[in-house]
Write a protein that holds these residues in place. Structure first.
Motif, PDB file in Angstrom:
ATOM      1  N   ALA A   1      45.716  43.776  43.652  1.00 51.23           N
ATOM      2  CA  ALA A   1      44.422  44.035  44.297  1.00 51.23           C
ATOM      3  C   ALA A   1      44.444  45.320  45.113  1.00 51.23           C
ATOM      4  O   ALA A   1      43.400  45.962  45.287  1.00 51.23           O
ATOM      5  CB  ALA A   1      44.032  42.856  45.185  1.00 51.23           C
ATOM      6  N   THR A   2      45.621  45.719  45.609  1.00 50.06           N
ATOM      7  CA  THR A   2      45.699  46.966  46.389  1.00 50.06           C
ATOM      8  C   THR A   2      45.410  48.184  45.522  1.00 50.06           C
ATOM      9  O   THR A   2      45.126  49.252  46.052  1.00 50.06           O
ATOM     10  CB  THR A   2      47.074  47.115  47.065  1.00 50.06           C
ATOM     11  N   PHE A   3      45.481  48.057  44.192  1.00 52.26           N
ATOM     12  CA  PHE A   3      45.094  49.167  43.317  1.00 52.26           C
ATOM     13  C   PHE A   3      43.609  49.485  43.460  1.00 52.26           C
ATOM     14  O   PHE A   3      43.180  50.600  43.153  1.00 52.26           O
ATOM     15  CB  PHE A   3      45.392  48.842  41.858  1.00 52.26           C
ATOM     16  N   PHE A   4      42.839  48.508  43.906  1.00 50.21           N
ATOM     17  CA  PHE A   4      41.403  48.706  44.096  1.00 50.21           C
ATOM     18  C   PHE A   4      41.026  48.789  45.576  1.00 50.21           C
ATOM     19  O   PHE A   4      40.110  49.520  45.948  1.00 50.21           O
ATOM     20  CB  PHE A   4      40.626  47.562  43.448  1.00 50.21           C
ATOM     21  N   GLU A   5      41.731  48.025  46.415  1.00 50.15           N
ATOM     22  CA  GLU A   5      41.369  47.946  47.830  1.00 50.15           C
ATOM     23  C   GLU A   5      42.086  48.975  48.691  1.00 50.15           C
ATOM     24  O   GLU A   5      41.649  49.266  49.799  1.00 50.15           O
ATOM     25  CB  GLU A   5      41.666  46.540  48.361  1.00 50.15           C
ATOM     26  N   GLY A   6      43.223  49.504  48.198  1.00 49.47           N
ATOM     27  CA  GLY A   6      43.966  50.512  48.955  1.00 49.47           C
ATOM     28  C   GLY A   6      45.057  49.930  49.826  1.00 49.47           C
ATOM     29  O   GLY A   6      45.095  48.725  50.097  1.00 49.47           O
TER      30      GLY A   6
ATOM     31  N   HIS B   1      32.232  41.971  43.385  1.00 43.71           N
ATOM     32  CA  HIS B   1      32.609  42.877  44.484  1.00 43.71           C
ATOM     33  C   HIS B   1      33.151  44.193  43.950  1.00 43.71           C
ATOM     34  O   HIS B   1      32.800  45.275  44.456  1.00 43.71           O
ATOM     35  CB  HIS B   1      33.660  42.177  45.359  1.00 43.71           C
ATOM     36  N   LEU B   2      33.991  44.127  42.921  1.00 43.89           N
ATOM     37  CA  LEU B   2      34.614  45.330  42.373  1.00 43.89           C
ATOM     38  C   LEU B   2      33.573  46.268  41.767  1.00 43.89           C
ATOM     39  O   LEU B   2      33.627  47.494  41.966  1.00 43.89           O
ATOM     40  CB  LEU B   2      35.641  44.933  41.311  1.00 43.89           C
TER      41      LEU B   2
ATOM     42  N   ASP C   1      32.597  50.876  46.580  1.00 46.89           N
ATOM     43  CA  ASP C   1      32.950  52.282  46.440  1.00 46.89           C
ATOM     44  C   ASP C   1      34.359  52.390  45.870  1.00 46.89           C
ATOM     45  O   ASP C   1      35.230  51.560  46.159  1.00 46.89           O
ATOM     46  CB  ASP C   1      32.901  52.986  47.796  1.00 46.89           C
ATOM     47  N   GLY C   2      34.589  53.419  45.073  1.00 45.46           N
ATOM     48  CA  GLY C   2      35.904  53.653  44.500  1.00 45.46           C
ATOM     49  C   GLY C   2      36.450  55.004  44.906  1.00 45.46           C
ATOM     50  O   GLY C   2      35.824  55.751  45.668  1.00 45.46           O
ATOM     51  N   TYR C   3      37.611  55.326  44.384  1.00 49.97           N
ATOM     52  CA  TYR C   3      38.315  56.556  44.754  1.00 49.97           C
ATOM     53  C   TYR C   3      38.468  57.425  43.514  1.00 49.97           C
ATOM     54  O   TYR C   3      39.213  57.092  42.593  1.00 49.97           O
ATOM     55  CB  TYR C   3      39.675  56.224  45.347  1.00 49.97           C
ATOM     56  N   ALA C   4      37.746  58.545  43.492  1.00 41.36           N
ATOM     57  CA  ALA C   4      37.785  59.460  42.361  1.00 41.36           C
ATOM     58  C   ALA C   4      38.473  60.756  42.783  1.00 41.36           C
ATOM     59  O   ALA C   4      38.708  61.003  43.974  1.00 41.36           O
ATOM     60  CB  ALA C   4      36.368  59.744  41.869  1.00 41.36           C
TER      61      ALA C   4
ATOM     62  N   TYR D   1      33.940  51.884  39.906  1.00 43.32           N
ATOM     63  CA  TYR D   1      34.507  51.039  38.854  1.00 43.32           C
ATOM     64  C   TYR D   1      33.445  50.605  37.852  1.00 43.32           C
ATOM     65  O   TYR D   1      33.751  50.418  36.666  1.00 43.32           O
ATOM     66  CB  TYR D   1      35.225  49.851  39.479  1.00 43.32           C
ATOM     67  N   LEU D   2      32.207  50.474  38.294  1.00 45.71           N
ATOM     68  CA  LEU D   2      31.113  50.239  37.365  1.00 45.71           C
ATOM     69  C   LEU D   2      30.911  51.462  36.476  1.00 45.71           C
ATOM     70  O   LEU D   2      30.726  51.340  35.255  1.00 45.71           O
ATOM     71  CB  LEU D   2      29.829  49.911  38.125  1.00 45.71           C
ATOM     72  N   HIS D   3      30.982  52.646  37.074  1.00 44.66           N
ATOM     73  CA  HIS D   3      30.860  53.878  36.306  1.00 44.66           C
ATOM     74  C   HIS D   3      31.998  53.991  35.292  1.00 44.66           C
ATOM     75  O   HIS D   3      31.784  54.467  34.157  1.00 44.66           O
ATOM     76  CB  HIS D   3      30.866  55.093  37.243  1.00 44.66           C
ATOM     77  N   ASN D   4      33.199  53.574  35.669  1.00 44.03           N
ATOM     78  CA  ASN D   4      34.325  53.641  34.744  1.00 44.03           C
ATOM     79  C   ASN D   4      34.060  52.813  33.487  1.00 44.03           C
ATOM     80  O   ASN D   4      34.340  53.250  32.369  1.00 44.03           O
ATOM     81  CB  ASN D   4      35.601  53.143  35.426  1.00 44.03           C
ATOM     82  N   LEU D   5      33.532  51.610  33.676  1.00 45.58           N
ATOM     83  CA  LEU D   5      33.257  50.756  32.523  1.00 45.58           C
ATOM     84  C   LEU D   5      32.140  51.337  31.655  1.00 45.58           C
ATOM     85  O   LEU D   5      32.197  51.251  30.425  1.00 45.58           O
ATOM     86  CB  LEU D   5      32.881  49.351  32.992  1.00 45.58           C
ATOM     87  N   LEU D   6      31.143  51.949  32.286  1.00 44.58           N
ATOM     88  CA  LEU D   6      30.059  52.559  31.519  1.00 44.58           C
ATOM     89  C   LEU D   6      30.523  53.825  30.820  1.00 44.58           C
ATOM     90  O   LEU D   6      30.067  54.140  29.704  1.00 44.58           O
ATOM     91  CB  LEU D   6      28.870  52.863  32.437  1.00 44.58           C
ATOM     92  N   ASP D   7      31.424  54.573  31.463  1.00 51.93           N
ATOM     93  CA  ASP D   7      31.958  55.798  30.851  1.00 51.93           C
ATOM     94  C   ASP D   7      32.970  55.499  29.760  1.00 51.93           C
ATOM     95  O   ASP D   7      33.232  56.352  28.900  1.00 51.93           O
ATOM     96  CB  ASP D   7      32.619  56.680  31.921  1.00 51.93           C
ATOM     97  N   MET D   8      33.583  54.312  29.813  1.00 53.58           N
ATOM     98  CA  MET D   8      34.559  53.905  28.801  1.00 53.58           C
ATOM     99  C   MET D   8      34.070  52.607  28.157  1.00 53.58           C
ATOM    100  O   MET D   8      34.590  51.528  28.440  1.00 53.58           O
ATOM    101  CB  MET D   8      35.944  53.717  29.442  1.00 53.58           C
ATOM    102  N   PRO D   9      33.057  52.685  27.292  1.00 51.52           N
ATOM    103  CA  PRO D   9      32.460  51.454  26.737  1.00 51.52           C
ATOM    104  C   PRO D   9      33.447  50.602  25.951  1.00 51.52           C
ATOM    105  O   PRO D   9      33.282  49.380  25.878  1.00 51.52           O
ATOM    106  CB  PRO D   9      31.335  51.982  25.839  1.00 51.52           C
TER     107      PRO D   9
END
Length: 383
Positions: A138-143, A234-235, A239-242, A256-264
């Motif tokens: 989870a720290t991969f997403f939460e920091g 929640h994910l 906000d994410g880290y780009a 992370y929502l953008h990641n899924l849309l950018d990588m269908p």
């Protein structure tokens, strides 16, 4: 042409696949955590422990391989997380070592602690192992709370050339104070328990245990689904880290929502994995004549789902290990990887992995050629 960027993405895929296989193999811990409720008698509990005892080496070996692959391909993560958050990782390692000792000594002559003590150790590993590993993922997403000072690598005058350090004295345990880290960790724990119950249904030839497993499966599966859906929502909304082409880390809303849309393709596989897990759970609950197949649907879905989440964490210009203490210290697959020569050499060596997986499948089938029953645990080779 094999580029440096391709190698970085390739090795993040390999590390992600190992993480996904590890989460699936946590069914050993999951089954142990409910062994006392599946087998109400001493003989029944030994049936469960002997069933998982056939597979615990696969889980432990995959954990070590996962750590080794991370060290070889992304050494800065290894030194930052494993070196800084060592209380978290040492606790995880301790529970797995405790598991190995418990299997071997619970019924040995001269065991002055008694079998039940070691059986409770297996329960402890079954709860803490998945919970803490899930929290670490989870720290991969939460920091996490760390600082990286790369200048120390080239500063010959540095008194202590430490590249990364933890920003507080908890050394990783502070992650458990984040409620979302705990929610994801609990989701992994209940997923492991769900997979463990499905595995026992597949591997143990005992109607008494199977009948109780069907009931326990409902509670474990419902708990997992509630926690997982809560964290997934929640994910997708957080906000994410780009980072940009210059390597500058920035906050991006709905990353992370953008990641899924950018990588269908990742999104499609994620949906497939979730449906496969649900299908396996449904078979385990309602299709008693096919319960022995449920673990394979749920297991395959688990591997695909975790793989997609890990790819979402590291691909598409995403910082896979965000720093909550210093944004620019966040780790990406570009700023934390090994040299191009190292990644290229390991790329060719990685072609032996399919042969290793084929051997694992062969060994698995050989071990499970005959389902476990009460006669077998009375043999000299039983745990």
């Amino acid at each position: 042409m094999i580029t440096y960027s391709f190698l970085q993405h390739y090795w993040w895929f390999v590390v992600s696949l190992l993480a996904a296989l590890l989460v699936f193999l946590l069914f050993v811990q999951g089954a142990n955590s409910v062994a006392r409720s599946l087998g109400w008698t001493e003989e029944g509990r030994r049936l469960v422990y002997n069933s998982t005892g056939r597979k615990w080496e696969f889980t432990f070996t995959t954990l070590v391989t996962f750590g080794g692959a991370f060290f070889a391909s992304f050494p800065l993560f290894y030194s930052t997380s494993f070196g800084g958050a060592y209380w978290l990782w040492m606790t995880i390692l301790f529970t797995f070592v405790l598991q190995a000792v418990s299997y071997e000594f619970q019924n040995k002559l001269g065991n002055f602690l008694g079998p039940k003590t070691f059986q409770w150790f297996l329960v402890l590993n079954g709860i803490l192992g998945p919970l803490l590993l899930g929290g670490a993922v989870a720290t991969f997403f939460e920091g996490s709370n760390f600082i990286v000072t790369k200048e120390n690598m080239i500063d010959a005058g540095a008194f202590t050339p430490v590249i990364s350090r933890w920003a507080n004295a908890s050394h990783g345990l502070d992650a458990l104070l984040n409620p979302w880290v705990l929610i994801f960790g609990l989701a992994v724990m209940f997923l492991a328990r769900t997979l463990g119950i499905l595995y026992v249904m597949n591997n143990v030839n005992d109607e008494d245990i199977r009948s109780r497993a069907s009931i326990r499966l409902i509670g474990a599966a419902v708990s997992f689904l509630i926690l997982f859906v809560a964290y997934l929502v929640h994910l997708l909304l957080k906000d994410g880290y780009a980072y940009n082409d210059a390597g500058v880390i920035m906050i991006e809303p709905l990353k992370y929502l953008h990641n899924l849309l950018d990588m269908p393709y990742v999104l499609c596989f994620l949906l497939f994995g979730i449906v496969s897990v649900l299908w396996g759970i449904g078979i385990g609950i309602w299709r008693k004549d096919e319960q022995d197949k449920a673990i394979w649907y749920a297991g395959a879905g688990t591997v695909v789902t975790v793989l997609c989440l890990m790819l979402c964490a590291g691909w598409n210009h995403t910082a896979y290990y965000p720093s909550t203490a210093d944004l620019q210290s966040s780790l990406t697959i570009h700023n934390s990887c090994s040299s191009e020569f190292t990644l290229r050499t390991m790329f060719w060596v990685s072609f032996i992995i399919p042969f290793v997986l084929a051997y694992i499948v062969y060994a698995w089938r050989a071990i499970d050629r005959k389902k476990l029953d009460r006669d077998e645990i009375r043999s000299d080779h039983a745990y």
